[in-house]
Design an enzyme around this catalytic site. Structure first.
Site, PDB file in Angstrom:
ATOM      1  N   PRO A 127     -13.039 -25.800 -37.881  1.00 34.27           N
ATOM      2  CA  PRO A 127     -14.390 -25.625 -36.930  1.00 34.27           C
ATOM      3  C   PRO A 127     -14.234 -27.135 -36.193  1.00 34.27           C
ATOM      4  CG  PRO A 127     -14.860 -24.857 -39.077  1.00 34.27           C
ATOM      5  CD  PRO A 127     -13.575 -25.102 -39.254  1.00 34.27           C
ATOM      6  N   ALA A 129     -11.555 -29.266 -35.869  1.00 31.76           N
ATOM      7  CA  ALA A 129     -10.295 -29.611 -35.447  1.00 31.76           C
ATOM      8  C   ALA A 129      -9.662 -28.795 -34.493  1.00 31.76           C
ATOM      9  CB  ALA A 129      -9.422 -30.115 -36.845  1.00 31.76           C
ATOM     10  N   GLY A 130      -9.766 -28.732 -33.268  1.00 29.22           N
ATOM     11  CA  GLY A 130      -9.164 -27.687 -32.507  1.00 29.22           C
ATOM     12  C   GLY A 130      -8.193 -28.557 -31.548  1.00 29.22           C
ATOM     13  N   SER A 131      -8.811 -28.956 -30.396  1.00 30.01           N
ATOM     14  CA  SER A 131      -7.820 -29.541 -29.565  1.00 30.01           C
ATOM     15  C   SER A 131      -7.600 -31.126 -30.235  1.00 30.01           C
ATOM     16  CB  SER A 131      -8.766 -29.931 -28.222  1.00 30.01           C
ATOM     17  OG  SER A 131      -8.872 -28.713 -27.535  1.00 30.01           O
ATOM     18  N   ILE A 156      -7.649 -17.625 -36.779  1.00 27.28           N
ATOM     19  CA  ILE A 156      -6.351 -17.588 -37.346  1.00 27.28           C
ATOM     20  C   ILE A 156      -5.979 -16.310 -36.831  1.00 27.28           C
ATOM     21  CG2 ILE A 156      -4.668 -17.837 -39.229  1.00 27.28           C
ATOM     22  CD1 ILE A 156      -6.289 -20.604 -37.993  1.00 27.28           C
ATOM     23  N   GLN A 337      -9.470  -7.000  -8.471  1.00 25.43           N
ATOM     24  CA  GLN A 337      -9.970  -6.941  -6.879  1.00 25.43           C
ATOM     25  C   GLN A 337      -9.274  -5.813  -6.193  1.00 25.43           C
ATOM     26  OE1 GLN A 337     -12.539  -8.825  -6.545  1.00 25.43           O
ATOM     27  NE2 GLN A 337     -12.951  -8.527  -4.308  1.00 25.43           N
ATOM     28  N   GLU A 364      -3.439 -22.516 -28.503  1.00 22.85           N
ATOM     29  CA  GLU A 364      -2.172 -22.843 -28.647  1.00 22.85           C
ATOM     30  C   GLU A 364      -2.031 -24.304 -27.262  1.00 22.85           C
ATOM     31  OE1 GLU A 364       1.467 -20.988 -28.990  1.00 22.85           O
ATOM     32  OE2 GLU A 364       0.495 -19.554 -30.234  1.00 22.85           O
TER      33      GLU A 364
END
Length: 388
Positions: A127, A129-131, A156, A337, A364
């Site tokens: 929560p 610790a992503g980027s 995950i 489109q 990722e």
């Protein structure tokens, strides 16, 4: 690098037929059921899809990076759920073991992953610790011949169905840097591991994603990947370096499929007495899609060959993932489109892909993180150093 051109051409032709004859006709079923049917999972296991990049010594196909991305471009022309079902095993779910596992760890788990008997998952994101992956708070405390893991992972892929988790946890609470992180192999039935209810997502139906909860989860010390503390973040970067090239290919397959669908539609749909594809503004959209697809494909293949040659492709892998994921989003938008109202109606493949591919620009490494990585590495390569 392609090891045997004639044999691999046959592999790709067989894969292409399987995708069109077996997978594409079942896409709507997968969306309704929100799962890949068992008979197709068994098919893909029998055909070796789960072990594409696992070395032959452990029952896999041992594909080179170039072979892997070419196969991925074919498989991903069907619904995203199919490649996600096998993708963790032949990607992030096994790569840590392939890269840094001990001989005993490889012998125990890689054959099961390659055969599809075991589904792998890569548990890094949290929560907070992503980027900033080094900010992870999951801890692993040594207790005799075990480690006790506590923490929560989120987003995950395949967590609800996985039997083996590669978990990143902090073994040195005094070191807040990447050096304090280690990687562990955690089996689903180990006490203290649980998974949450699968998320309800915008797209990618049939690909289950959830949280992973670790509460006083006791993991044998022998499950520390590589047998050494503090190397987990390096392992994760090795995994992501290869996986970003792989993912770029998995972004390119859907773009190819969407353009094929759009061309089929616009050459049949008539307005003002002629096919819609005859109008120059429509042709401009087609040209832009085709040009970007070909550019992504060439970039991915070049990077794959460089990795197979042993070169450092950290920068190039980031460029591949950034360009291909953004490209795929642009192709999806143009194809909707081109179809007009039909492209907005649920049930059409382009409408489904439009929702499915939005995630590519997030996982990722978000596009923005890749922009920063690319810029910083480019500036450093020019001999300049930015202030800390």
């Amino acid at each position: 690098m392609i090891r045997d051109t004639a044999a691999f051409d046959e592999t790709l032709q067989s894969l292409r037929r399987y995708v069109r004859e077996r997978l594409i006709p079942r896409e709507a079923e997968v969306e309704v059921r929100d799962e890949v049917p068992a008979d197709l999972v068994e098919d893909m296991a029998r055909l070796g899809f789960f072990g594409w990049s696992i070395p032959e010594a452990w029952g896999g196909a041992g594909m080179t990076t170039e072979e892997l991305v070419l196969a991925a471009m074919e498989l991903s022309q069907a619904s995203v759920a199919f490649r996600a079902r096998v993708g963790t095993n032949t990607g992030i779910g096994s790569e840590a073991l392939v890269a840094d596992g001990t001989p005993a760890q490889k012998d125990r788990y890689l054959p099961l992953l390659a055969s599809g008997q075991l589904t792998g998952a890569f548990a890094l994101t949290e929560p907070e610790a992503g980027s900033d992956a080094t900010a992870l708070k999951t801890t692993a405390v040594r207790d005799g011949d075990h480690y006790v893991l506590n923490g929560t992972k989120c987003f995950i892929t395949n967590a609800p169905i996985a039997g083996l988790f590669t978990v990143m946890a902090r073994t040195d609470p005094q070191d807040a840097s990447a050096r304090g992180i280690s990687a562990f192999l955690v089996e689903r039935d180990m006490p203290g591991l649980g998974t949450g209810t699968p998320y309800r997502k915008m797209g990618q139906a049939g690909s289950p994603v959830s949280e992973v909860h670790l509460q006083d989860c006791r993991v044998p010390a022998s499950h520390l990947i590589g047998g050494t503390e503090g190397t987990g973040f390096k392992t994760a970067m090795k995994v992501l370096n290869k996986q970003r090239i792989h993912l770029a290919a998995l972004c390119t397959g859907p773009a190819i499929r969407m353009l094929d669908e759009a061309i089929a539609w616009t050459t049949q749909r008539r307005q003002f007495g002629q096919p819609v594809a005859a109008f120059q503004l429509m042709q401009a959209l087609i040209a832009d899609c085709q040009t970007e697809i070909q550019a992504a494909r060439a970039l991915i293949l070049q990077t794959a060959r460089e990795r197979d040659a042993g070169q450092d492709v950290t920068l190039q892998a980031s460029i591949c993932k950034y360009f291909a994921s953004e490209m795929c989003g642009r192709v999806a938008d143009r194809c909707v489109q081109m179809l007009g109202g039909t492209g907005f109606i649920q049930g059409h493949p382009i409408e489904r892909f439009y929702r499915d591919v939005r995630l590519f620009r997030l996982y990722e490494g978000t596009s923005q993180i890749h922009q920063l990585n690319i810029a910083k590495r480019t500036i450093a390569a020019a001999g300049y150093r930015l202030a800390d």
